[in-house]
Design an enzyme around this catalytic site. Structure first.
Site, PDB file in Angstrom:
ATOM      1  N   SER A  90      45.104  82.845  17.056  1.00 41.42           N
ATOM      2  CA  SER A  90      44.159  83.923  17.378  1.00 41.42           C
ATOM      3  C   SER A  90      42.775  83.326  17.607  1.00 41.42           C
ATOM      4  O   SER A  90      42.447  82.282  17.023  1.00 41.42           O
ATOM      5  CB  SER A  90      44.076  84.909  16.210  1.00 41.42           C
ATOM      6  OG  SER A  90      43.009  85.815  16.397  1.00 41.42           O
ATOM      7  N   TYR A 108      43.005  85.745   6.865  1.00 37.16           N
ATOM      8  CA  TYR A 108      43.548  85.720   8.226  1.00 37.16           C
ATOM      9  C   TYR A 108      42.911  84.578   9.039  1.00 37.16           C
ATOM     10  O   TYR A 108      43.613  83.782   9.664  1.00 37.16           O
ATOM     11  CB  TYR A 108      43.276  87.066   8.904  1.00 37.16           C
ATOM     12  CG  TYR A 108      43.926  87.208  10.259  1.00 37.16           C
ATOM     13  CD1 TYR A 108      45.303  87.415  10.365  1.00 37.16           C
ATOM     14  CD2 TYR A 108      43.179  87.159  11.436  1.00 37.16           C
ATOM     15  CE1 TYR A 108      45.904  87.552  11.613  1.00 37.16           C
ATOM     16  CE2 TYR A 108      43.779  87.301  12.681  1.00 37.16           C
ATOM     17  CZ  TYR A 108      45.145  87.500  12.761  1.00 37.16           C
ATOM     18  OH  TYR A 108      45.747  87.634  13.995  1.00 37.16           O
TER      19      TYR A 108
HETATM   20  N1  LIG Z   1      47.020  92.433  17.526  1.00 38.40           N
HETATM   21  C1  LIG Z   1      46.001  91.609  17.671  1.00 38.40           C
HETATM   22  O1  LIG Z   1      44.863  92.029  17.942  1.00 38.40           O
HETATM   23  C2  LIG Z   1      46.199  90.129  17.529  1.00 38.40           C
HETATM   24  C3  LIG Z   1      45.154  89.295  17.950  1.00 38.40           C
HETATM   25  C4  LIG Z   1      45.307  87.918  17.823  1.00 38.40           C
HETATM   26  C5  LIG Z   1      46.482  87.407  17.314  1.00 38.40           C
HETATM   27  N2  LIG Z   1      47.477  88.242  16.916  1.00 38.40           N
HETATM   28  C6  LIG Z   1      48.691  87.630  16.370  1.00 38.40           C
HETATM   29  O2  LIG Z   1      49.799  88.039  17.130  1.00 38.40           O
HETATM   30  C7  LIG Z   1      50.970  88.014  16.325  1.00 38.40           C
HETATM   31  C8  LIG Z   1      51.719  89.331  16.476  1.00 38.40           C
HETATM   32  O3  LIG Z   1      50.922  90.363  15.952  1.00 38.40           O
HETATM   33  P1  LIG Z   1      51.007  91.873  16.466  1.00 38.40           P
HETATM   34  O4  LIG Z   1      49.626  92.317  16.678  1.00 38.40           O
HETATM   35  O5  LIG Z   1      52.005  91.996  17.529  1.00 38.40           O
HETATM   36  O6  LIG Z   1      51.481  92.580  15.111  1.00 38.40           O
HETATM   37  P2  LIG Z   1      52.784  93.394  14.692  1.00 38.40           P
HETATM   38  O7  LIG Z   1      53.135  94.425  15.680  1.00 38.40           O
HETATM   39  O8  LIG Z   1      52.533  93.785  13.275  1.00 38.40           O
HETATM   40  O9  LIG Z   1      53.935  92.272  14.732  1.00 38.40           O
HETATM   41  C9  LIG Z   1      54.105  91.333  13.739  1.00 38.40           C
HETATM   42  C10 LIG Z   1      55.492  90.754  13.932  1.00 38.40           C
HETATM   43  O10 LIG Z   1      55.653  89.714  12.969  1.00 38.40           O
HETATM   44  C11 LIG Z   1      56.872  89.938  12.278  1.00 38.40           C
HETATM   45  N3  LIG Z   1      56.782  89.412  10.934  1.00 38.40           N
HETATM   46  C12 LIG Z   1      55.802  89.601  10.027  1.00 38.40           C
HETATM   47  N4  LIG Z   1      56.111  88.985   8.861  1.00 38.40           N
HETATM   48  C13 LIG Z   1      57.327  88.405   9.054  1.00 38.40           C
HETATM   49  C14 LIG Z   1      58.203  87.667   8.219  1.00 38.40           C
HETATM   50  N5  LIG Z   1      57.876  87.389   6.943  1.00 38.40           N
HETATM   51  N6  LIG Z   1      59.355  87.216   8.743  1.00 38.40           N
HETATM   52  C15 LIG Z   1      59.694  87.504  10.022  1.00 38.40           C
HETATM   53  N7  LIG Z   1      58.926  88.204  10.861  1.00 38.40           N
HETATM   54  C16 LIG Z   1      57.753  88.662  10.372  1.00 38.40           C
HETATM   55  C17 LIG Z   1      57.042  91.453  12.267  1.00 38.40           C
HETATM   56  O11 LIG Z   1      58.401  91.789  12.106  1.00 38.40           O
HETATM   57  P3  LIG Z   1      59.104  92.383  10.778  1.00 38.40           P
HETATM   58  O12 LIG Z   1      58.084  93.193  10.052  1.00 38.40           O
HETATM   59  O13 LIG Z   1      60.251  93.183  11.333  1.00 38.40           O
HETATM   60  O14 LIG Z   1      59.572  91.196  10.020  1.00 38.40           O
HETATM   61  C18 LIG Z   1      56.587  91.783  13.676  1.00 38.40           C
HETATM   62  O15 LIG Z   1      57.641  91.599  14.588  1.00 38.40           O
HETATM   63  C19 LIG Z   1      50.502  87.693  14.909  1.00 38.40           C
HETATM   64  O16 LIG Z   1      50.670  86.326  14.659  1.00 38.40           O
HETATM   65  C20 LIG Z   1      49.023  88.055  14.958  1.00 38.40           C
HETATM   66  O17 LIG Z   1      48.291  87.345  14.004  1.00 38.40           O
HETATM   67  C21 LIG Z   1      47.366  89.584  17.005  1.00 38.40           C
END
Ligand SMILES: NC(=O)c1ccc[n+]([C@@H]2O[C@H](COP(=O)([O-])OP(=O)(O)OC[C@H]3O[C@@H](n4cnc5c(N)ncnc54)[C@H](OP(=O)(O)O)[C@@H]3O)[C@@H](O)[C@H]2O)c1
Length: 252
Positions: free
Chosen positions: A136, A149
């Protein structure tokens, strides 16, 4: 990696948000896709019956290795592993919460390490492969409310960069994905302003474009990329003053 059709792709953290959208975009572009996370029902919803589903918990190295073996058996190998799984919760600087800090390090840093551990040996053996890790722009500077984070994302950036340098010449490439704000379940509860926020589908298109172009670093959207890259140049003594309004907001 330049051509997508026919590539065997494993997306880890694909049950919602960015991972779900990127898995669907890669499948649309002709990849053979496997999806993983903890919530099996959500994985099947994302898959629509067209992807391999392998349940895992990134905190559990054995379950990640088991899922990797399932995916390899089903697809006949893995050309691209996209590690998206991640965790975020707001933290207060006053009343530092050690357990919340550990939750971030475990899910984001150790979780990513467990995924790398599960795919890298086979990629080295086959002499090719790509590992794309989602970090990120939050890892670029210390932001208020993001001690856990931000630290975990900074660690991911360094881990991926170090791996990219170390694996040069082996046939295994490492790509770092650094999104700005994306509208997903992870950001749905955020009450602070999220400038230049994009949809998960837009994020997936940015990612897939960067993956096909073989970019070492995929940062989007561009206004956020410019702001956060420039922020890295701000001297330490000025940074708290620049962040003062955000810090007050996070404490309230
Ligand atoms: N949204 C933003 O603004 C943003 C910005 C920069 C970076 N990111 C990064 O992008 C990535 C995805 O985030 P998102 O925004 O798409 O959030 P999200 O919709 O909450 O997705 C998170 C994903 O990670 C999985 N996950 C979490 N803990 C896990 C575990 N212990 N084992 C296996 N899977 C796990 C969840 O699946 P389950 O709960 O089914 O396990 C889900 O599929 C993250 O790394 C986040 O830090 C997001």
């Amino acid at each position: 990696m330049n051509t997508l059709p026919g590539q065997r792709v494993w997306v880890i953290g694909a049950s919602s948000g960015i991972g779900a959208a990127v898995a669907q975009e890669l499948e649309r572009q002709g990849c053979r896709v496997a999806v993983s996370a903890r919530r099996e029902q959500e994985l099947h919803r994302v898959s629509g019956g067209r992807m391999v589903v392998a349940v895992l918990d990134v905190l559990d190295a054995a379950s990640v290795r088991r899922a990797a073996a399932e995916v390899e058996a089903a697809l006949g190998g893995i050309d691209l592993a996209v590690i998206v799984a991640g965790y975020w919760e707001r933290m207060a600087a006053v009343g530092f919460d050690r357990d919340a800090f550990v939750r971030h390090i475990e899910a984001n840093v150790i979780g990513m390490a467990n995924c790398i551990d599960a795919v890298l040996p086979r990629m080295l053996e086959q002499g090719h492969g790509t590992i794309a890790g989602v970090a990120s722009v939050a890892g670029y500077r210390g932001m208020p409310g993001a001690q856990g984070y931000g630290a975990s994302k900074a660690a991911q950036l360094n881990l991926l960069e170090s791996l990219r340098v170390g694996l040069r010449g082996t046939g295994v490439n490492v790509q770092t994905v650094s999104p700005g704000f994306v509208a997903t379940p992870m950001t749905a509860a955020n009450s602070f302003p999220m400038p230049f926020i994009i949809s998960a589908e837009q994020a997936a298109r940015h990612m897939v474009r960067g993956l096909t172009r073989g970019r070492a670093e995929i940062v989007f959207p561009w206004p956020m990329a410019i702001i956060m890259k420039s922020a890295r140049l701000v001297p330490q003594q000025w940074w708290p003053r620049l962040m003062a309004a955000r810090s007050r907001e996070q404490r309230s």
